[in-house]
Design a protein around this motif. Structure first.
Motif, PDB file in Angstrom:
ATOM      1  N   LEU A  98       7.616  -3.852  -2.159  1.00 16.10           N
ATOM      2  CA  LEU A  98       7.886  -2.558  -2.257  1.00 16.10           C
ATOM      3  C   LEU A  98       8.161  -1.705  -1.294  1.00 16.10           C
ATOM      4  N   TYR A  99       7.312  -2.183  -0.199  1.00 15.80           N
ATOM      5  CA  TYR A  99       7.230  -1.259   1.091  1.00 15.80           C
ATOM      6  C   TYR A  99       8.250  -1.928   2.079  1.00 15.80           C
ATOM      7  N   VAL A 156       5.645   4.724 -14.759  1.00 12.31           N
ATOM      8  CA  VAL A 156       6.491   4.383 -13.600  1.00 12.31           C
ATOM      9  C   VAL A 156       6.203   2.973 -13.474  1.00 12.31           C
ATOM     10  N   ALA A 157       4.909   2.744 -13.084  1.00 12.68           N
ATOM     11  CA  ALA A 157       4.655   1.260 -12.667  1.00 12.68           C
ATOM     12  C   ALA A 157       4.979   0.317 -13.761  1.00 12.68           C
ATOM     13  N   GLY A 158       4.570   0.697 -15.025  1.00 14.30           N
ATOM     14  CA  GLY A 158       4.705  -0.022 -16.031  1.00 14.30           C
ATOM     15  C   GLY A 158       6.365  -0.300 -16.284  1.00 14.30           C
ATOM     16  N   PRO A 198       0.243  -0.067 -10.403  1.00 15.29           N
ATOM     17  CA  PRO A 198       0.204   1.052 -10.397  1.00 15.29           C
ATOM     18  C   PRO A 198      -0.769   1.325  -8.984  1.00 15.29           C
ATOM     19  N   VAL A 199      -1.595   0.679  -8.713  1.00 15.23           N
ATOM     20  CA  VAL A 199      -2.322   0.825  -7.355  1.00 15.23           C
ATOM     21  C   VAL A 199      -1.481   0.476  -6.147  1.00 15.23           C
ATOM     22  N   ASP A 200      -0.505  -0.321  -6.391  1.00 12.39           N
ATOM     23  CA  ASP A 200       0.510  -0.832  -5.119  1.00 12.39           C
ATOM     24  C   ASP A 200       1.352   0.536  -5.014  1.00 12.39           C
ATOM     25  N   LEU A 201       1.921   0.807  -6.017  1.00 12.18           N
ATOM     26  CA  LEU A 201       2.833   2.287  -6.073  1.00 12.18           C
ATOM     27  C   LEU A 201       1.979   3.298  -5.549  1.00 12.18           C
ATOM     28  N   ALA A 202       0.918   3.570  -5.835  1.00 12.39           N
ATOM     29  CA  ALA A 202      -0.025   4.664  -5.293  1.00 12.39           C
ATOM     30  C   ALA A 202      -0.355   4.290  -3.767  1.00 12.39           C
ATOM     31  N   THR A 203      -0.730   3.388  -3.445  1.00 15.02           N
ATOM     32  CA  THR A 203      -0.958   3.008  -2.182  1.00 15.02           C
ATOM     33  C   THR A 203       0.203   3.470  -1.331  1.00 15.02           C
ATOM     34  N   HIS A 257      -5.983   3.520   2.542  1.00 20.60           N
ATOM     35  CA  HIS A 257      -5.026   4.101   1.680  1.00 20.60           C
ATOM     36  C   HIS A 257      -5.284   3.798   0.024  1.00 20.60           C
ATOM     37  N   ARG A 258      -5.425   2.144   0.004  1.00 18.48           N
ATOM     38  CA  ARG A 258      -5.684   1.504  -1.403  1.00 18.48           C
ATOM     39  C   ARG A 258      -6.790   1.951  -1.913  1.00 18.48           C
TER      40      ARG A 258
END
Length: 868
Positions: free
Chosen positions: A824-825, A736-738, A744-749, A857-858
């Motif tokens: 994103l946030y 999904v990040a791609g 992907p780290v930003d999205l997971a964070t 969280h990151r």
């Protein structure tokens, strides 16, 4: 002199014994006999009840297993003791042999010490063995002792009790006959051994029960799982009994197992109650597991699967459980085919379920239909509410677009509403009606202006008009204008013929030829001059003749101020028309021309030496001047195209074109002054350079972040292989990040921050508990983007989360590609990536302050998914 004896006023009298007659003593013995007879009767009743209790307990399978375990435990302990004794003997023999090798005196002395050591060891071992064996013997289950032995023991207790009562009569009788003081008689009664022993035994039996209750409670607290497992509970009870017997042995020195017979029977009764409860709990748990298995089978949605689930449900109790299972499955059924599959179950009498139990099947089917209708109505309501909310959130741009193009916007909005079986809200309809009225008024004014202004309505203006009626009016006006300004189609045809003349006159120059800027410059000038002549003469033929005369005058080369006078550079190669304005070529035409030059193997220098190839000279001059006062410059698309094709710096190509323009047109435009941005564009890769040169702020930010490395793009991360997250979760995250073009780290964070580190797709939170999921969707968002209960992490990520970001960025006219953590946030918290990043929600959190708190969280996200 004789001593005078003191005499008190009163004289103490001696003890006067109670006088009993022979008849009184006989009555006393008769009363005692009656008491003993009543006790015998009670004893027989107790014996019968005890026998029944023990028999029931002995018949209980769980207690049989418990007894076996306890006997085995005693055997194991005895075996250990024997092994330990053998080991000690071997140690003693080895020690003996050692001392036999020493000198005689040493042997004698050593043997003395050895004897003491052996004696001490044996004494300790025997004491320990005796204690262990005594403890085990004392804890022996009363149900394992022969009923005859138990009765013999109880008979002994009863005999002791009877003897104590008879002895009591004897003590009383002897006290009366001997005339002793009554205190002496009471002392003898208190010292009566038989009744005292019975009383002590009764007291200690009560202690036994209470201590058992305490030890048992503590054991259950330490082993709570035993309450639901009869086997574990039986083992725990056996352990408690052993511990209890050890306590009673140590505290009161009693090892006789039958001493606590009454207490043990009560304890056994309590244990039996606990075991029954444990069986009930285990049955409940097993029933839940069976019914869950039946529900899992129902997920297949086939008749055979439902049949198996039905039989499983019935196995837990009765047909009622089976009916309940199928009724629930009908309610859960997603399709009518699944309902039909349930109805086609063949029951044990050969009939179909729907035929055998119509009173169960039909009401369940109707209830399902009612629930589906209710759910559909609710879904439509939620969808309508979501559409209304989304439309209202976009109220300002919607109103603006309504004013610009009411018909098109109204068509788009109503189409979206109609697809969901709904209609737009009243405010939108009123705004549309008002916009139509205003648009009609504005178009009427524009049409009148176009009619007065002269010229010709452009094809682009006609194509932009979405109202068909208004478009027809513009087409009609264009035709009339062409007729008026060019003499109709004949004039337009004449103008088209001018292109061949322009090419022919410029072919001889090195910078001329088909599609060259100088050709278009000459063509534009010829067209303009022809229109001027036609306006003056209103005759197509005459206008053409006058234009030819202008060209002939220029060809004479007598008048350098002639409109079409040609001029070559100092080398006699590059052609220019200094008395004509620069070409009006558009960017697309220039890019096509550049592609043609590159395909013809023209060098970069050859191309940049052609004037006006990379844009209007005035536009390039503006860029150069801007570089002297501002850092915010933008090269032309043609410049960026050539830079990417030849791998050169855009600023160098720009300066080369400015030099060529200065030479061709006699201007003095300065070369570009290097700025931070121009140097960044020069040194970045073509993709990031294009982003930094874009007119869109979001792309500028993304390109700059990529170039400076201030954004963590997904390509910069590698997997360590040490993540604790399930691989399907990690795969979904990276996928999904791609697709979004984000880290992907930003999205997971963000997901970790929003779910409190749980990554639970079903977690509920936010104000009033109204938000749910990986990025805490609100109610309207859950309906709009497809969040449903029970979604897995990967399904919610690939579906609602991805769609949410793509939709919200698109609404803001932005792309998710290269979006930062703050972008994103901001979208999560405000619903719009372009929103105010310092605006706070109901908890006082803004996009900027939230991102500032995401450090832990990151780190957790990187560990969880194995990024490094």
């Amino acid at each position: 002199m004789a001593r005078i004896r003191y005499q008190p006023a009163t004289k103490t009298k001696g003890f006067q014994p109670i006088q009993l007659t022979t008849a009184g003593i006989s009555r006393m013995r008769e009363e005692t006999s009656r008491v003993v007879a009543g006790m015998e009767k009670n004893r027989q009743a107790e014996q019968k009840q005890r026998a029944e209790t023990l028999k029931a307990m002995q018949a209980n399978v769980d207690y049989t297993e418990q007894i076996t375990k306890e006997n085995k435990k005693i055997q194991v302990q005895n075996f250990k003791n024997e092994q330990e004794s053998i080991t000690q003997t071997a140690e003693r023999d080895e020690l003996q042999a050692k001392y036999d090798n020493n000198a005689n005196q040493s042997i004698i002395s050593g043997l003395q010490d050895f004897s003491k050591t052996v004696s001490s060891i044996e004494k300790k071992n025997k004491a320990r063995q005796l204690e262990d064996q005594t403890k085990l013997a004392a804890s022996q289950d009363i149900t394992t002792i022969s009923a005859d032995i138990v009765e013999a023991y109880k008979q002994g207790e009863f005999s002791l009790l009877k003897g104590g009562l008879k002895n009591l009569d004897n003590i009383r009788e002897n006290g009366v006959k001997s005339g002793e003081r009554f205190s002496k008689t009471l002392s003898n009664i208190a010292g009566e051994v038989g009744l005292g022993a019975i009383g002590k035994q009764a007291l200690l039996n009560r202690v036994y029960v209470r201590v058992h209750s305490s030890i048992n409670s503590q054991a259950l607290q330490k082993n709570p799982e035993a309450a639901k497992d009869p086997e574990k509970l039986a083992a725990l009870q056996s352990s408690v009994n052993t511990e209890l017997s050890g306590f009673m042995l140590k505290a009161y020195g009693i090892s006789e197992p039958l001493y606590f017979a009454d207490a043990k029977i009560k304890v056994l009764e309590e244990n039996e109650v606990e075991l029954n409860r444990s069986h009930e709990k285990k049955e409940e748990l097993s029933k839940e597991i069976i019914l869950q298995t039946a529900d899992d089978l129902g997920l297949k949605g086939t008749t055979n699967a439902y049949t198996a689930g039905y039989e499983l449900a019935k196995s837990t109790g009765s047909y009622a459980e089976g009916h309940t299972y199928l009724v629930n499955q009908i309610g859960f059924a997603e399709t009518d085919a699944q309902v039909e599959a349930i109805g086609n179950i063949i029951t044990d009498d050969g009939r179909l379920y729907k035929d055998r139990f119509p009173n169960k099947f039909k009401p369940a089917v109707q209830a399902r239909v009612d629930n589906l209708n209710k759910r559909a109505r609710e879904n439509r309501r939620v969808l309508k509410e979501t559409l209304d909310n989304n439309l209202y959130e976009a109220r300002e741009p919607i109103l603006q677009r309504l004013n610009e193009n009411p018909e098109e916007i109204y068509k788009q909005v109503t189409k979206e509403y109609y697809a969901q079986g709904a209609t737009p809200p009243s405010w939108f309809k009123e705004s549309y009606r008002s916009a139509v009225t205003g648009a009609n008024e504005r178009f009427a004014e524009e049409l009148a202006t176009l009619q007065r202004a002269g010229g010709v309505v452009s094809k682009d203006r006609i194509n932009r008009e979405r109202n068909l009626t208004n478009r027809e009016k513009l087409v009609t006006l264009r035709s009339a204008q062409i007729e008026q300004q060019y003499g109709g189609q004949a004039g337009l045809d004449q103008l088209k013929g001018l292109e061949a003349i322009a090419r022919k006159r410029t072919n001889i120059a090195v910078n001329g030829g088909r599609n060259s800027p100088i050709t278009y410059t000459l063509l534009a000038g010829m067209e303009q001059r022809w229109r001027e002549h036609f306006t003056a003469t209103q005759d197509v033929v005459k206008a053409t003749e006058l234009l030819e005369a202008d060209l002939l005058e220029a060809d004479k080369k007598e008048n350098p101020n002639a409109l079409f006078a040609a001029k070559y550079d100092n080398d006699g190669n590059a052609l220019s028309y200094p008395n004509l304005s620069s070409t009006d070529l558009d960017t697309d035409q220039r890019l096509t021309l550049l592609q043609t030059k590159i395909a013809a193997k023209r060098s970069l220098g050859e191309i940049t030496d052609m004037p006006s190839m990379l844009g209007e000279p005035s536009a390039l001059a503006a860029i150069s001047v801007q570089s002297e006062t501002s850092n915010n410059i933008q090269f032309t698309r043609e410049t960026m195209y050539l830079a990417a094709k030849f791998g050169k710096k855009p600023s160098e190509i720009h300066n080369a074109q400015v030099t060529a323009n200065n030479k061709a047109y006699g201007t003095n435009t300065p070369l570009i002054n290097p700025t931070i941005k121009s140097e960044a564009i020069d040194n970045a890769n073509p993709a990031d350079a294009k982003l930094m040169n874009s007119i869109f702020r979001a792309q500028n930010i993304r390109g700059t972040a990529n170039y400076t490395g201030t954004v963590n793009r997904h390509m910069r991360y590698t997997f360590s292989g040490n993540g604790v997250s399930p691989i399907q979760h990690t795969n979904a995250l990276v996928e999904v990040a791609g697709q979004l073009g984000v880290s992907p780290v930003d999205l997971a964070t963000i997901i970790g921050f929003e779910t409190g580190g749980t990554y639970d797709p079903g977690i509920v939170g936010g104000e009033g508990g109204n938000y749910q999921g990986l990025i805490q969707f609100g109610g309207p968002e859950r309906a709009a983007y497809g969040v449903v209960p029970g979604m897995s992490f990967e399904d919610q990520l690939r579906g609602p989360v991805r769609r949410f970001f793509e939709d919200r960025f698109a609404r803001a006219g932005m792309s998710t590609q290269g979006a930062t953590l703050e972008d994103l946030y901001t979208t999560v918290i405000a619903g719009n990536p372009g929103a105010n990043r310092d605006a706070q929600d109901s908890f006082g959190t803004s996009a900027r302050s939230g991102v500032a708190k995401m450090g832990p969280h990151r780190e957790a996200a990187m560990r969880r998914f194995g990024f490094q």
